[in-house]
Design a protein around this motif. Structure first.
Motif, PDB file in Angstrom:
ATOM      1  N   LEU A  22      -2.000  87.731 -34.820  1.00  0.00           N
ATOM      2  CA  LEU A  22      -2.587  88.859 -34.120  1.00  0.00           C
ATOM      3  C   LEU A  22      -4.228  87.085 -33.198  1.00  0.00           C
ATOM      4  O   LEU A  22      -4.432  86.821 -34.344  1.00  0.00           O
ATOM      5  N   VAL A  27      -7.236  92.063 -32.119  1.00  0.00           N
ATOM      6  CA  VAL A  27      -7.515  92.927 -33.783  1.00  0.00           C
ATOM      7  C   VAL A  27      -8.752  93.625 -33.781  1.00  0.00           C
ATOM      8  O   VAL A  27      -9.446  94.639 -34.343  1.00  0.00           O
ATOM      9  N   SER A  30      -8.747  96.369 -31.030  1.00  0.00           N
ATOM     10  CA  SER A  30      -8.250  98.218 -31.244  1.00  0.00           C
ATOM     11  C   SER A  30      -8.311  98.379 -32.616  1.00  0.00           C
ATOM     12  O   SER A  30      -9.115  99.403 -32.211  1.00  0.00           O
ATOM     13  N   SER A  31      -9.378  97.536 -33.567  1.00  0.00           N
ATOM     14  CA  SER A  31      -9.461  98.206 -34.767  1.00  0.00           C
ATOM     15  C   SER A  31     -11.133  99.038 -33.819  1.00  0.00           C
ATOM     16  O   SER A  31     -10.895  99.933 -34.452  1.00  0.00           O
ATOM     17  N   PRO A  44      -4.099  97.047 -37.689  1.00  0.00           N
ATOM     18  CA  PRO A  44      -3.194  96.382 -36.653  1.00  0.00           C
ATOM     19  C   PRO A  44      -2.588  95.649 -36.451  1.00  0.00           C
ATOM     20  O   PRO A  44      -2.287  94.923 -37.619  1.00  0.00           O
ATOM     21  N   GLY A  45      -1.272  95.811 -35.601  1.00  0.00           N
ATOM     22  CA  GLY A  45      -0.233  94.922 -35.085  1.00  0.00           C
ATOM     23  C   GLY A  45       1.166  95.950 -36.178  1.00  0.00           C
ATOM     24  O   GLY A  45       0.617  96.003 -37.530  1.00  0.00           O
ATOM     25  N   ASN A  48       2.485  94.464 -39.796  1.00  0.00           N
ATOM     26  CA  ASN A  48       0.719  94.655 -40.754  1.00  0.00           C
ATOM     27  C   ASN A  48       1.313  96.374 -41.138  1.00  0.00           C
ATOM     28  O   ASN A  48       1.130  96.991 -42.086  1.00  0.00           O
TER      29      ASN A  48
END
Length: 77
Positions: A22, A27, A30-31, A44-45, A48
């Motif tokens: 990623l 990351v 999005s976090s 994230p992902g 994951n």
């Protein structure tokens, strides 16, 4: 990030397929968005999230055995 450089695992993890990596900026974004939306737990992902879900639903002994095997391949001894 420099995580794999610091832990001495860069060579080994660099062999992982690209779909498992990623982008750090993505990351972080999005976090951050999840925090701002009040999401209490965010992974994230897709890969994951799939691993996290499997770890929750599979028997603990099976998950621990898989993690020991995987960690042993990437850990610096």
């Amino acid at each position: 990030t420099e995580f794999h450089d610091v832990t001495g695992t860069r060579d080994k993890v660099s062999r992982l397929p690209t779909f498992m990596w990623l982008d750090a900026d993505a990351v972080a974004r999005s976090s951050y968005d999840a925090v701002m939306a009040g999401v209490p737990v965010f992974v994230p992902g897709r890969v994951n999230r799939t691993i996290a879900t499997a770890a929750r639903i599979l028997p603990k002994g099976l998950v621990m055995a898989a993690m020991r095997g995987t960690a042993g391949r990437y850990r610096k001894v």
